[in-house]
Design a protein around this motif. Structure first.
Motif, PDB file in Angstrom:
ATOM      1  N   CYS A   1       0.667  -1.203   0.102  1.00  0.00           N
ATOM      2  CA  CYS A   1      -0.083  -0.102   0.038  1.00  0.00           C
ATOM      3  C   CYS A   1       0.775   1.242  -0.117  1.00  0.00           C
ATOM      4  O   CYS A   1       0.647   2.375  -0.805  1.00  0.00           O
ATOM      5  CB  CYS A   1      -0.935  -0.006   1.366  1.00  0.00           C
ATOM      6  SG  CYS A   1      -2.360  -1.383   0.989  1.00  0.00           S
TER       7      CYS A   1
ATOM      8  N   CYS B   1       1.421   4.438  -3.238  1.00  0.00           N
ATOM      9  CA  CYS B   1       1.356   5.827  -3.256  1.00  0.00           C
ATOM     10  C   CYS B   1       2.159   6.558  -3.981  1.00  0.00           C
ATOM     11  O   CYS B   1       1.956   7.676  -4.067  1.00  0.00           O
ATOM     12  CB  CYS B   1       1.551   6.333  -1.472  1.00  0.00           C
ATOM     13  SG  CYS B   1       0.357   5.388  -0.393  1.00  0.00           S
TER      14      CYS B   1
ATOM     15  N   TYR C   1       1.404   8.251  -7.410  1.00  0.00           N
ATOM     16  CA  TYR C   1       0.914   9.483  -7.653  1.00  0.00           C
ATOM     17  C   TYR C   1       1.851  10.417  -7.930  1.00  0.00           C
ATOM     18  O   TYR C   1       3.062  10.378  -7.647  1.00  0.00           O
ATOM     19  CB  TYR C   1       0.069   9.961  -6.192  1.00  0.00           C
ATOM     20  CG  TYR C   1      -1.117   9.260  -6.103  1.00  0.00           C
ATOM     21  CD1 TYR C   1      -1.282   8.227  -5.389  1.00  0.00           C
ATOM     22  CD2 TYR C   1      -2.324  10.139  -6.431  1.00  0.00           C
ATOM     23  CE1 TYR C   1      -2.543   7.645  -5.339  1.00  0.00           C
ATOM     24  CE2 TYR C   1      -3.623   9.586  -6.310  1.00  0.00           C
ATOM     25  CZ  TYR C   1      -3.698   8.244  -5.613  1.00  0.00           C
ATOM     26  OH  TYR C   1      -4.985   7.583  -5.384  1.00  0.00           O
TER      27      TYR C   1
ATOM     28  N   VAL D   1      -3.362  13.593  -1.931  1.00  0.00           N
ATOM     29  CA  VAL D   1      -4.046  12.354  -2.063  1.00  0.00           C
ATOM     30  C   VAL D   1      -5.237  12.433  -1.261  1.00  0.00           C
ATOM     31  O   VAL D   1      -5.040  12.335  -0.105  1.00  0.00           O
ATOM     32  CB  VAL D   1      -3.194  11.224  -2.182  1.00  0.00           C
ATOM     33  CG1 VAL D   1      -4.255  10.037  -2.662  1.00  0.00           C
ATOM     34  CG2 VAL D   1      -2.036  11.201  -3.211  1.00  0.00           C
TER      35      VAL D   1
ATOM     36  N   LEU E   1      -7.737   6.955  -2.134  1.00  0.00           N
ATOM     37  CA  LEU E   1      -6.385   6.049  -1.810  1.00  0.00           C
ATOM     38  C   LEU E   1      -6.994   4.571  -1.434  1.00  0.00           C
ATOM     39  O   LEU E   1      -6.674   3.563  -2.053  1.00  0.00           O
ATOM     40  CB  LEU E   1      -5.364   6.802  -1.014  1.00  0.00           C
ATOM     41  CG  LEU E   1      -4.269   5.827  -0.857  1.00  0.00           C
ATOM     42  CD1 LEU E   1      -3.423   5.637  -1.967  1.00  0.00           C
ATOM     43  CD2 LEU E   1      -3.308   6.593   0.319  1.00  0.00           C
TER      44      LEU E   1
ATOM     45  N   TYR F   1      -8.766   2.773  -3.884  1.00  0.00           N
ATOM     46  CA  TYR F   1      -7.641   2.034  -4.955  1.00  0.00           C
ATOM     47  C   TYR F   1      -7.216   0.839  -4.560  1.00  0.00           C
ATOM     48  O   TYR F   1      -6.859  -0.142  -5.406  1.00  0.00           O
ATOM     49  CB  TYR F   1      -6.817   3.302  -5.455  1.00  0.00           C
ATOM     50  CG  TYR F   1      -7.347   4.420  -6.557  1.00  0.00           C
ATOM     51  CD1 TYR F   1      -8.349   4.130  -7.095  1.00  0.00           C
ATOM     52  CD2 TYR F   1      -6.697   5.470  -6.726  1.00  0.00           C
ATOM     53  CE1 TYR F   1      -9.055   4.983  -8.154  1.00  0.00           C
ATOM     54  CE2 TYR F   1      -7.183   6.393  -7.446  1.00  0.00           C
ATOM     55  CZ  TYR F   1      -8.318   6.359  -8.287  1.00  0.00           C
ATOM     56  OH  TYR F   1      -8.725   7.217  -9.047  1.00  0.00           O
ATOM     57  N   TRP F   2      -6.796   1.049  -3.201  1.00  0.00           N
ATOM     58  CA  TRP F   2      -5.948  -0.234  -2.652  1.00  0.00           C
ATOM     59  C   TRP F   2      -6.934  -1.551  -2.648  1.00  0.00           C
ATOM     60  O   TRP F   2      -6.654  -2.566  -2.891  1.00  0.00           O
ATOM     61  CB  TRP F   2      -5.900   0.048  -1.245  1.00  0.00           C
ATOM     62  CG  TRP F   2      -4.531   0.885  -0.959  1.00  0.00           C
ATOM     63  CD1 TRP F   2      -3.649   1.461  -1.591  1.00  0.00           C
ATOM     64  CD2 TRP F   2      -3.985   1.805   0.374  1.00  0.00           C
ATOM     65  NE1 TRP F   2      -2.706   2.084  -1.348  1.00  0.00           N
ATOM     66  CE2 TRP F   2      -3.130   2.310   0.077  1.00  0.00           C
ATOM     67  CE3 TRP F   2      -4.865   1.634   1.586  1.00  0.00           C
ATOM     68  CZ2 TRP F   2      -2.533   3.311   1.073  1.00  0.00           C
ATOM     69  CZ3 TRP F   2      -4.198   2.337   2.468  1.00  0.00           C
ATOM     70  CH2 TRP F   2      -2.976   3.254   2.275  1.00  0.00           C
TER      71      TRP F   2
END
Length: 497
Positions: free
Chosen positions: A414, A418, A421, A427, A432, A435-436
């Motif tokens: 995870c 990041c 980006y 963010v 976020l 998306y994970w």
């Protein structure tokens, strides 16, 4: 009138002879009547000479303390104390003489009796002052001695001149002075300057004699266990724990050693996991014992686990401060060229205020006068190539340790996500986490709600480890990644896809 005075003197003499004739002659008393002010002026002059010698001695002592940390010997302290006492006594005599002048009739027997006694006292004080003047002829090497070691003075850097750093320093010092604050946590990402600030704190506490009897600095290390921490602390006390069978015996020995040092300040630098003070053998700081525990860490969770009373987050330098530090490390020779100076400012910006990165890059480019070298370095930083000498070893190895200490591969995946980006991007935290979820990074979870909850836990873990920062946004919760942290993440993905 003359007959009356003679009669008064005769009466005084007869009175005095009744008490003192066996011990002192009449001439001894007459001496104090003839010139009453001469001896008093002599006493004043002797006292001025004694005071001048005291001032000179105190100046020497102050210089010896500032330059070598030496304190006055007991004999010197006693001399200074005696000088103060006799100065008070002599000044009292002078005041009394001034007050009594003209208040008693010269015809009174008590006038002459008082003058004789005062004259005897003045003579006695003159002798005492002369004796102190003679005793005060100390040789310079016998004035002071080195005090028992209270702690270890540590080297500091130019970083302490910056306003951002000084604000943190002042905040920590105020917490130390607050009797209610027992345990202080200082946290922030790796390389942001926590150790530098605490080194300055350590040195200031050593210079301020009244605060603590001892100041103990302990550097923690990766995955340090209880027994290893005990051995490091024992080394500060010159204690050998190798003969002890278990950690409990070692804890008892360390506890006694701390107790002997009475009021102490213990600084634990770079702590990665919380631990039990009792288990190690560290007395719990209380308001009553006046002791303090200060820890530096990259994790807020460590501060919580250590039950800190106050926490200070160390942030990156401002752009101007970063440039000042970078310019100092690069040197004037390289920056004499306007073209190089222009590129150098961009290079400094790429370090994003992280002192460790600024110092490492600045030193690698010190006195570099070839503009192509600066251009390649700037492109390397922007492209995350990071080929600059020692950058990987000095900066990223420390930053990467925060990554490896994450609790599992899910959190690490995870975090790396990041870095996809854009640089400096704020963010949306909820976006976020979603998306994970859609990328399958959170693993198999029973429901969307549970998956989001797991995502929030991981997000907080990354923030506590200073791998992500809160980003200012009035409308939604946002996070951002420090540029050097992002570069480190991209490097990890290139070497280990």
């Amino acid at each position: 009138m003359a007959i009356n005075i003679v009669g008064a003197i005769t009466g005084v003499m007869s009175c005095l002879c009744t008490q003192n004739c066996l011990q002192e002659s009449l001439g001894h008393h007459i001496r104090h009547l003839r010139r009453p002010k001469r001896n008093l002026n002599k006493l004043k002059s002797l006292l001025e000479e004694l005071d001048a010698r005291k001032v000179d001695m105190c100046a020497k002592l102050n210089q010896m303390w500032l330059q070598k940390g030496m304190n006055p010997k007991k004999e010197v302290e006693l001399w200074l104390k005696n000088v103060d006492e006799i100065a008070n006594e002599v000044n009292k005599i002078i005041r009394e003489v001034e007050q009594e002048s003209g208040s008693t009739s010269v015809l009174s027997p008590f006038y002459y009796s008082s003058r004789i006694k005062r004259g005897e006292l003045i003579e006695k004080k003159m002798e005492e002052v002369r004796e102190l003047l003679e005793k005060g002829r100390f040789a310079d090497d016998s004035l002071a001695e080195t005090s028992p070691q209270k702690g270890q003075t540590l080297p500091t850097t130019k970083l302490m001149e910056h306003e951002t750093t000084m604000k943190n320093l002042t905040k920590i010092l105020n917490f130390i002075l607050d009797d209610r604050v027992r345990i202080i946590g200082v946290h922030g990402m790796g390389g942001v300057g926590k150790t530098t600030i605490m080194a300055e704190i350590n040195n200031r506490l050593l210079r301020e004699n009244r605060l603590f009897d001892s100041v103990i600095w302990v550097s923690s290390s990766k995955d340090m266990k209880t027994e290893e921490l005990q051995k490091v602390i024992a080394g500060k006390f010159d204690i050998d724990l190798s003969g002890f069978q278990d950690e409990t015996s070692g804890a008892a020995t360390l506890f006694e050693a701390f107790q002997r040092r009475k009021k102490f300040a213990l600084i634990l630098d770079d702590l990665w996991e919380p631990f039990s003070l009792e288990r190690v053998g560290i007395p719990i700081p209380t308001v009553e014992n006046g002791c303090k525990l200060l820890i530096t860490t990259r994790r807020v969770s460590v501060c919580r686990g250590m039950e800190t009373d106050r926490d200070v987050k160390v942030k990156a330098l401002t752009e101007n401060e970063a440039w000042d530090l970078f310019r100092d490390k690069v040197g004037d020779e390289a920056l004499a060229s306007p073209d190089i100076k222009l590129i150098a400012k961009d290079v400094a910006k790429e370090c994003m205020g992280l002192p460790l990165g600024i110092v490492t890059v600045g030193r690698a480019l010190r006195n570099a006068t070839d503009i192509s070298e600066w251009q390649i370095s700037l492109m390397g930083l922007k492209a995350s190539a990071l080929n600059i000498e020692q950058m990987e070893e000095s900066v990223f190895s420390r930053l990467k340790f925060s990554f490896t200490k994450l609790k599992d591969d899910t959190s690490r995946s995870c975090f790396l996500y990041c870095a996809l980006y854009p640089e400096g991007n704020h963010v949306d935290a909820n976006e976020l986490i979603e998306y994970w979820m859609w990328e399958g990074l959170l693993g198999a979870v029973d429901s969307i709600s549970a998956s989001k909850q797991k995502g929030k836990i991981i997000l907080n873990e990354l923030k506590y480890a200073c791998l992500l920062e809160n980003a200012a946004d009035n409308e939604m919760e946002c996070v951002k990644m420090h540029d050097l942290i992002r570069d480190m993440a991209l490097t990890i993905m290139k070497t280990d896809p």
